[in-house]
Structure formats: structure tokens, C-alpha cells
Design a protein around this motif. Structure first.
Motif, mmCIF file in Angstrom:
data_model
loop_
_atom_site.group_PDB
_atom_site.id
_atom_site.type_symbol
_atom_site.label_atom_id
_atom_site.label_comp_id
_atom_site.label_asym_id
_atom_site.label_seq_id
_atom_site.Cartn_x
_atom_site.Cartn_y
_atom_site.Cartn_z
ATOM 1 N N ASP A 102 0.829 -1.209 0.000
ATOM 2 C CA ASP A 102 0.000 0.000 0.000
ATOM 3 C C ASP A 102 0.865 1.263 0.000
ATOM 4 O O ASP A 102 0.613 2.206 -0.767
ATOM 5 C CB ASP A 102 -0.906 0.015 1.231
ATOM 6 N N MET A 103 1.877 1.289 0.849
ATOM 7 C CA MET A 103 2.714 2.482 0.969
ATOM 8 C C MET A 103 3.481 2.760 -0.308
ATOM 9 O O MET A 103 3.584 3.916 -0.748
ATOM 10 C CB MET A 103 3.684 2.317 2.143
ATOM 11 N N VAL A 104 4.014 1.711 -0.926
ATOM 12 C CA VAL A 104 4.785 1.893 -2.153
ATOM 13 C C VAL A 104 3.873 2.320 -3.304
ATOM 14 O O VAL A 104 4.195 3.251 -4.055
ATOM 15 C CB VAL A 104 5.564 0.604 -2.483
ATOM 16 N N LEU A 105 2.738 1.660 -3.447
ATOM 17 C CA LEU A 105 1.847 1.990 -4.563
ATOM 18 C C LEU A 105 1.168 3.343 -4.379
ATOM 19 O O LEU A 105 0.828 4.002 -5.364
ATOM 20 C CB LEU A 105 0.807 0.885 -4.742
ATOM 21 N N ASP A 106 0.984 3.755 -3.132
ATOM 22 C CA ASP A 106 0.377 5.066 -2.889
ATOM 23 C C ASP A 106 1.400 6.197 -2.894
ATOM 24 O O ASP A 106 1.040 7.366 -2.696
ATOM 25 C CB ASP A 106 -0.359 5.058 -1.542
ATOM 26 N N GLY A 107 2.671 5.869 -3.092
ATOM 27 C CA GLY A 107 3.707 6.889 -3.177
ATOM 28 C C GLY A 107 4.161 7.452 -1.844
ATOM 29 O O GLY A 107 4.842 8.484 -1.809
ATOM 30 N N GLU A 108 3.829 6.778 -0.738
ATOM 31 C CA GLU A 108 4.282 7.247 0.576
ATOM 32 C C GLU A 108 5.780 7.040 0.754
ATOM 33 O O GLU A 108 6.456 7.831 1.419
ATOM 34 C CB GLU A 108 3.534 6.514 1.688
ATOM 35 N N VAL A 109 6.306 5.944 0.194
ATOM 36 C CA VAL A 109 7.729 5.618 0.256
ATOM 37 C C VAL A 109 8.149 5.100 -1.115
ATOM 38 O O VAL A 109 7.313 4.709 -1.939
ATOM 39 C CB VAL A 109 8.036 4.560 1.343
ATOM 40 N N GLY A 110 9.463 5.080 -1.337
ATOM 41 C CA GLY A 110 9.945 4.590 -2.622
ATOM 42 C C GLY A 110 9.968 3.079 -2.704
ATOM 43 O O GLY A 110 9.659 2.489 -3.749
ATOM 44 N N ASN A 111 10.345 2.434 -1.619
ATOM 45 C CA ASN A 111 10.379 0.974 -1.551
ATOM 46 C C ASN A 111 10.299 0.572 -0.087
ATOM 47 O O ASN A 111 10.208 1.435 0.799
ATOM 48 C CB ASN A 111 11.626 0.401 -2.245
ATOM 49 N N ALA A 112 10.306 -0.747 0.188
ATOM 50 C CA ALA A 112 10.090 -1.184 1.563
ATOM 51 C C ALA A 112 10.741 -2.532 1.803
ATOM 52 O O ALA A 112 10.872 -3.364 0.883
ATOM 53 C CB ALA A 112 8.596 -1.270 1.865
ATOM 54 N N PHE A 113 11.133 -2.758 3.065
ATOM 55 C CA PHE A 113 11.656 -4.053 3.512
ATOM 56 C C PHE A 113 10.874 -4.486 4.738
ATOM 57 O O PHE A 113 10.716 -3.714 5.691
ATOM 58 C CB PHE A 113 13.138 -3.959 3.859
ATOM 59 N N ARG A 261 24.552 -7.474 -2.097
ATOM 60 C CA ARG A 261 24.472 -6.032 -2.352
ATOM 61 C C ARG A 261 24.282 -5.770 -3.852
ATOM 62 O O ARG A 261 23.440 -4.957 -4.244
ATOM 63 C CB ARG A 261 25.738 -5.343 -1.850
ATOM 64 N N TRP A 262 25.058 -6.448 -4.678
ATOM 65 C CA TRP A 262 24.943 -6.309 -6.137
ATOM 66 C C TRP A 262 23.532 -6.657 -6.599
ATOM 67 O O TRP A 262 22.942 -5.960 -7.438
ATOM 68 C CB TRP A 262 25.969 -7.201 -6.817
ATOM 69 N N LEU A 263 22.990 -7.739 -6.045
ATOM 70 C CA LEU A 263 21.665 -8.185 -6.460
ATOM 71 C C LEU A 263 20.605 -7.157 -6.088
ATOM 72 O O LEU A 263 19.736 -6.819 -6.915
ATOM 73 C CB LEU A 263 21.371 -9.541 -5.812
ATOM 74 N N ALA A 264 20.670 -6.620 -4.883
ATOM 75 C CA ALA A 264 19.708 -5.593 -4.479
ATOM 76 C C ALA A 264 19.847 -4.346 -5.348
ATOM 77 O O ALA A 264 18.845 -3.756 -5.784
ATOM 78 C CB ALA A 264 19.907 -5.247 -3.003
ATOM 79 N N GLN A 265 21.079 -3.921 -5.594
ATOM 80 C CA GLN A 265 21.316 -2.741 -6.412
ATOM 81 C C GLN A 265 20.709 -2.908 -7.802
ATOM 82 O O GLN A 265 20.051 -1.992 -8.325
ATOM 83 C CB GLN A 265 22.819 -2.499 -6.512
ATOM 84 N N ASN A 266 20.893 -4.070 -8.398
ATOM 85 C CA ASN A 266 20.396 -4.298 -9.753
ATOM 86 C C ASN A 266 18.894 -4.527 -9.802
ATOM 87 O O ASN A 266 18.239 -4.108 -10.767
ATOM 88 C CB ASN A 266 21.162 -5.450 -10.389
ATOM 89 N N LEU A 267 18.321 -5.173 -8.798
ATOM 90 C CA LEU A 267 16.866 -5.287 -8.753
ATOM 91 C C LEU A 267 16.231 -3.916 -8.609
ATOM 92 O O LEU A 267 15.203 -3.622 -9.243
ATOM 93 C CB LEU A 267 16.442 -6.202 -7.609
ATOM 94 N N CYS A 268 16.837 -3.064 -7.793
ATOM 95 C CA CYS A 268 16.326 -1.694 -7.664
ATOM 96 C C CYS A 268 16.460 -0.922 -8.972
ATOM 97 O O CYS A 268 15.571 -0.136 -9.339
ATOM 98 C CB CYS A 268 17.061 -0.968 -6.549
ATOM 99 N N ARG A 304 17.706 1.753 0.248
ATOM 100 C CA ARG A 304 17.704 3.143 0.714
ATOM 101 C C ARG A 304 18.340 4.063 -0.330
ATOM 102 O O ARG A 304 17.819 5.161 -0.621
ATOM 103 C CB ARG A 304 18.458 3.247 2.045
ATOM 104 N N LYS A 305 19.459 3.659 -0.899
ATOM 105 C CA LYS A 305 20.095 4.474 -1.937
ATOM 106 C C LYS A 305 19.161 4.665 -3.130
ATOM 107 O O LYS A 305 19.071 5.760 -3.703
ATOM 108 C CB LYS A 305 21.387 3.804 -2.404
ATOM 109 N N ALA A 306 18.467 3.599 -3.502
ATOM 110 C CA ALA A 306 17.598 3.668 -4.683
ATOM 111 C C ALA A 306 16.397 4.568 -4.458
ATOM 112 O O ALA A 306 15.857 5.140 -5.406
ATOM 113 C CB ALA A 306 17.135 2.258 -5.052
ATOM 114 N N SER A 307 15.965 4.701 -3.210
ATOM 115 C CA SER A 307 14.754 5.493 -2.937
ATOM 116 C C SER A 307 15.048 6.977 -2.778
ATOM 117 O O SER A 307 14.109 7.782 -2.689
ATOM 118 C CB SER A 307 14.063 4.974 -1.671
#
Length: 308
Positions: A102-113, A261-268, A304-307
Motif C-alpha cells: 500500500d505504501m509503495v503503490l500510494d507513493g508514501e515511500v519509494g520501496n520497503a523491507f 548487495r549487487w543483487l539488491a542494487q540491480n533489482l532496484c 535506501r540508496k535507490a529510494s
């Protein structure tokens, strides 16, 4: 924008017998590692029955509620246990993932964990197994599709064990693409390339024992990212298991923290390219406590960097 961290103390009340690898200390180590990071911290809510029923039948939920012990433990199978706090913990996992969507799709945050437990990706339609009770990632995908009206959602699962539950729950869902990389052979014994889903919507990418992070990177660059680009999801959900780490005791893949770290960076980066960065990640496996903490922190640092 911010990265949301969703968790709840109830997830520490799911207790397993002494010596069990899926233990309370896992989440404690993850939360300690994430404590210094600048994150938007959110209390994971309890889900409603209707949320669970997006993927599981009422009869399954009824069986789990009847099996919930008032004290001590109830053993579901050789690996999967319930304690008095287990269902509330699992409901926080589902509720947290839904709130994150909900938060990501509503634009409240960029991404979430979602730093929650027990994990979820082995729970099949009517079967709890592999430490898992509810199919958290699959339910989150169904929520995005049914309640937010999305047309395409991708689930990427890099846990070392095949996400048989997510595959089962989304097998007939042509709006969902399920991509999983896993060690093979390894429990649960599923995840062969021939398992493609009812609509060619499942991509299984087995990795041999002792393969390295370099092997993983090649598979993701040549198979996973191109398939995501072809599918063009409106949201990416990640089943983030960190048990492919070289220090993990339950498997034999040799990924490093830098590989995660590489995998997260590239998925983002792919999420930024395809769906405005909209990505929700939920904790799955990882059983060496220090490796789990280090890899989880690296994963969330990249979110966090990607958001930003």
C-alpha cells in the motif's frame, strides 16, 4: 523518498525448539544490523482473515487456528513448528507486506523491507512446511493485483531453497511472474526448469552446489533481468532469503555479502527502469546469524540508496 522498514515485536514470539535454525535470534540480529540506518519505521499490522484468503482456503486457516498450542509447541512436520505466538507473528508478516505494498503503490515511500518472521515462501495452498505458515509474498502480489488493480506483478525469490509455496499459490495467476533462483539438488526438491506455470509465468533457475556469486550474477544478467523487462511489471516483490551466503549452514552456495548487495542494487535499478522503483522486499531464510545480519543490511542499504 524514504525506504520503509516494517516489523513488529510479535515476530519475536514465534518460538521454535532449541537448536532449530529458524529462531528468534535471526530477527534480533537483522533488526540490530538495521538500527543505524535512516529508514521510515512502520509497525507491521495484523492482517485480516480476508488477506490470508487471497491465497489460502478457509479450511487451511481453520486447521492452523485449531493446531495453535496454548503452551509449548505443536509440530506440523519435521521442520515446521508452532508456539502460542506463531499465528500472530505470521499475521504480522502478511499484514506488514500488505501495508508495504500500500505504501509503495500510494507513493508514501519509494520501496520497503519487511523484517518479519516466520518466512513464507514454502507455504503451499493448504500445506504449512519449511518453517512457513502463510505465503507472504504471494499474498502481497494478490493484494496488489486484486485490490490495487495492477495488471502485472513480478515476484523474484533468491532464497537458496526453492519457493515452492509461492510457485504453487501463483501457478494459475497469469498476471504474476514468479522468478526463482535456488540451489539444486536441495530441499524441497522442486524448482526444475520444466516447472513453468499454467501461463508460462514461472521461471526456475537452478544453481549447482558450490556455485559462486559470479555464477549468480551471470544468471541474473542473462535470464532474470531480461525476463523482467519483457514482462514489464508494475511492482516487484522480492523474497529475500540470505541463505545462499557462503557461511550459511543449510546449503552449499558461495555468495558473499557483496553479491547480495549487487543483487539488491540491480533489482532496484530494474524496478526504477520498469515501475518507478516500486519494490517491496520481505525476509525469508538465512541461518548464519552474522551472515544474515550483514547481507540484510547490505540489501536494505541498497534499497535506501535507490529510494533517494
Amino acid at each position: 523518498m524514504a525506504t520503509a522498514l516494517l516489523t513488529h515485536a510479535d515476530c519475536l514470539t514465534h518460538v521454535t525448539p532449541d537448536g532449530h535454525p529458524e529462531r528468534v535470534a535471526r530477527l534480533e540480529h537483522v533488526l540490530h544490523a538495521l538500527e543505524p540506518l535512516d529508514l521510515h519505521r512502520v509497525t507491521a499490522p495484523l492482517c485480516e482473515d480476508a488477506d490470508i484468503l487471497l491465497a489460502h482456503p478457509q479450511s487451511y486457516l481453520d486447521r492452523l487456528e485449531e493446531a495453535l498450542p496454548h503452551k509449548s509447541f505443536h509440530q506440523i512436520d519435521g521442520d515446521t513448528w508452532m508456539s502460542p505466538g506463531s499465528l500472530n507473528a505470521a499475521r504480522r508478516c502478511v499484514g506488514g507486506a500488505i501495508r508495504a505494498v500500500d505504501m509503495v503503490l500510494d507513493g508514501e515511500v519509494g520501496n520497503a523491507f519487511c523484517a518479519t518472521r516466520p518466512p513464507g515462501h514454502h507455504a503451499e495452498t493448504s500445506t504449512a512446511m519449511g518453517f512457513c505458515l502463510f505465503g507472504t509474498a504471494a499474498i502481497a502480489a494478490k493484494h496488489a493485483l486484486e485490490r490495487h488493480g495492477l495488471s502485472r506483478v513480478a515476484v523474484v525469490d533468491f532464497d537458496v531453497h526453492h519457493g515452492n509455496g509461492t510457485q504453487d499459490l501463483l501457478w494459475d495467476e497469469k498476471r504474476a511472474l514468479v522468478i526463482t533462483s535456488q540451489q539444486m539438488p536441495l530441499w524441497p526438491g522442486t524448482g526444475a526448469p520444466s516447472e513453468k506455470g499454467a501461463y508460462d509465468n514461472v521461471l526456475n533457475l537452478p544453481l549447482p552446489p558450490e556455485s559462486t556469486g559470479a555464477d549468480m550474477r551471470l544468471v541474473y544478467e542473462t535470464r532474470v533481468f531480461p525476463r523482467l523487462r519483457d514482462f514489464r511489471p508494475e511492482l516487484i516483490i522480492v523474497s529475500a532469503g540470505f541463505d545462499a551466503h557462503q557461511d550459511d549452514p543449510l546449503a552449499m552456495l558461495n555468495w558473499s555479502t557483496d553479491d547480495f548487495r549487487w543483487l539488491a542494487q540491480n533489482l532496484c535499478a530494474v524496478a526504477a527502469e520498469l515501475c518507478e522503483g516500486r519494490l517491496v522486499s520481505t525476509l525469508e531464510g538465512g541461518y548464519d546469524l552474522q551472515a544474515l545480519a550483514d547481507a540484510s543490511k547490505a540489501h536494505v542499504e541498497e534499497l535506501r540508496k535507490a529510494s533517494q
